[in-house]
Write an enzyme that holds these catalytic residues in place. Structure first.
Site, PDB file in Angstrom:
ATOM      1  N   VAL A  25      40.809  40.438  43.521  1.00 58.87           N
ATOM      2  CA  VAL A  25      39.735  41.070  42.362  1.00 58.87           C
ATOM      3  C   VAL A  25      38.821  40.671  41.994  1.00 58.87           C
ATOM      4  O   VAL A  25      38.568  39.224  41.867  1.00 58.87           O
ATOM      5  CB  VAL A  25      40.736  41.277  41.083  1.00 58.87           C
ATOM      6  CG1 VAL A  25      40.166  41.987  40.142  1.00 58.87           C
ATOM      7  CG2 VAL A  25      42.080  41.504  41.304  1.00 58.87           C
ATOM      8  N   CYS A  26      37.589  41.355  41.748  1.00 60.06           N
ATOM      9  CA  CYS A  26      36.222  40.662  41.474  1.00 60.06           C
ATOM     10  C   CYS A  26      35.641  41.613  40.509  1.00 60.06           C
ATOM     11  O   CYS A  26      36.107  42.805  40.166  1.00 60.06           O
ATOM     12  CB  CYS A  26      35.584  40.677  42.822  1.00 60.06           C
ATOM     13  SG  CYS A  26      34.655  42.080  43.766  1.00 60.06           S
ATOM     14  N   SER A  27      34.121  41.504  40.422  1.00 58.43           N
ATOM     15  CA  SER A  27      33.658  42.513  39.566  1.00 58.43           C
ATOM     16  C   SER A  27      32.805  43.305  40.502  1.00 58.43           C
ATOM     17  O   SER A  27      31.584  43.613  40.152  1.00 58.43           O
ATOM     18  CB  SER A  27      32.718  41.885  38.450  1.00 58.43           C
ATOM     19  OG  SER A  27      31.942  40.804  39.273  1.00 58.43           O
ATOM     20  N   THR A  54      33.200  39.268  47.861  1.00 59.58           N
ATOM     21  CA  THR A  54      34.758  39.292  47.939  1.00 59.58           C
ATOM     22  C   THR A  54      35.051  40.205  49.153  1.00 59.58           C
ATOM     23  O   THR A  54      35.931  40.082  49.907  1.00 59.58           O
ATOM     24  CB  THR A  54      35.202  40.059  46.629  1.00 59.58           C
ATOM     25  OG1 THR A  54      34.661  39.181  45.628  1.00 59.58           O
ATOM     26  CG2 THR A  54      36.739  39.890  46.737  1.00 59.58           C
TER      27      THR A  54
END
Length: 222
Positions: free
Chosen positions: A7-9, A14
Site C-alpha cells: 500500500v502506498c499513496s 511501489t
C-alpha cells in the site's frame, strides 16, 4: 498462492518495487500487487499480508485493526529497502513474518454450542483423533455460546440445536473474516469427526469467498 499487497499513496516507486519482488519469487508462490490507500480497505480482504510503504507508516494503527479483523499480519517496509528497491530482502522479510504469524495463529475451528454442549464436545474429541497431517496444526475447540468472544476463530460450526442463533451471531461478528457454517443435524448425529473435517474442507473455501464478496459490497456502500 498467497497474496502480498503493498500500500502506498499511488506512487510509481511501489509499482517498481512489486516488479523487483516478483523477480525473486522464483517458485511463483505469491501474487504480489500494490494499491493506494483509497482501495486498500477492499484489497486487504483478499490479502495474506499487508505491506505499508514507509512514507505512510503513520497509518499503522489504522490498518492494524483492519488486519486483525481479516486475520493477516501487517508489515512496514524498511525505508532503506524501499529506497533501494530491494525486492529480495523485502520478500525474505515477508516470508519470515508469514511463518511466525501462522505459527502463532493456526487455523482455528470453533464448535459453538449451548450450555449443554455434549454433542459438540464428543465431535471435537473424535475430530482430534482423526486429523490428517495437514490438519494437525489446527486448533479445534468446543465453546459455549455464552463464553465466546467472537473474534479469534477462522471458522465457526454452529451446533444444529441452536441454528436459530445464526443471524444474531452474524451481527456480533461485525463484518470480520470469520466463516460461520451450520451443519445439519444428520451430519452431527453420526458423531464422526472425520465426516465433519471433510465437511469443513468441502464448505470452508467457497464460504470464505462468499464472505469476502459480501464484505467488499459493504465497503462499496459505506
Amino acid at each position: 498462492m498467497k497474496k502480498i499487497t503493498l500500500v502506498c499513496s499511488a506512487g510509481m516507486s511501489t509499482s517498481l518495487l512489486v516488479k523487483a519482488m516478483k523477480q525473486f519469487d522464483v517458485d511463483n508462490e505469491y501474487q504480489i500487487v500494490c494499491c493506494d490507500v483509497i482501495c486498500c480497505q477492499s484489497a486487504i480482504i483478499d490479502s495474506d499480508i499487508l505491506l505499508l510503504a514507509p512514507h505512510i507508516s503513520y497509518l499503522k494503527e489504522q490498518y492494524e485493526k483492519k488486519c486483525q479483523d481479516n486475520h493477516i499480519p501487517l508489515m512496514i517496509i524498511d525505508n532503506h529497502d524501499y529506497a533501494k528497491l530491494n525486492g529480495k530482502e523485502i520478500l525474505k522479510k515477508v516470508e519470515d513474518i508469514l511463518k511466525i504469524y501462522h505459527k502463532k495463529h493456526p487455523f482455528t475451528v470453533t464448535l459453538l454450542h449451548n450450555s449443554g454442549g455434549v454433542m459438540s464436545d464428543l465431535i471435537k474429541m473424535d475430530m482430534m483423533k482423526k486429523l490428517k497431517d495437514e490438519e494437525k496444526e489446527w486448533i479445534i475447540e468446543s465453546i459455549c455460546i455464552e463464553n465466546y468472544d467472537f473474534c479469534h476463530s477462522d471458522l465457526i460450526l454452529l451446533e444444529p440445536h441452536i441454528s436459530f442463533e445464526k443471524k444474531n451471531i452474524e451481527k456480533r461478528l461485525n463484518n470480520q473474516k470469520i466463516v460461520l457454517l451450520t451443519p445439519s443435524l444428520s451430519l452431527y448425529s453420526h458423531f464422526n469427526g472425520r465426516i465433519v473435517l471433510d465437511y469443513i474442507h468441502e464448505n470452508y473455501p467457497k464460504s470464505l469467498e462468499n464472505l469476502k464478496n459480501k464484505m467488499k459490497e459493504t465497503i462499496k456502500y459505506l
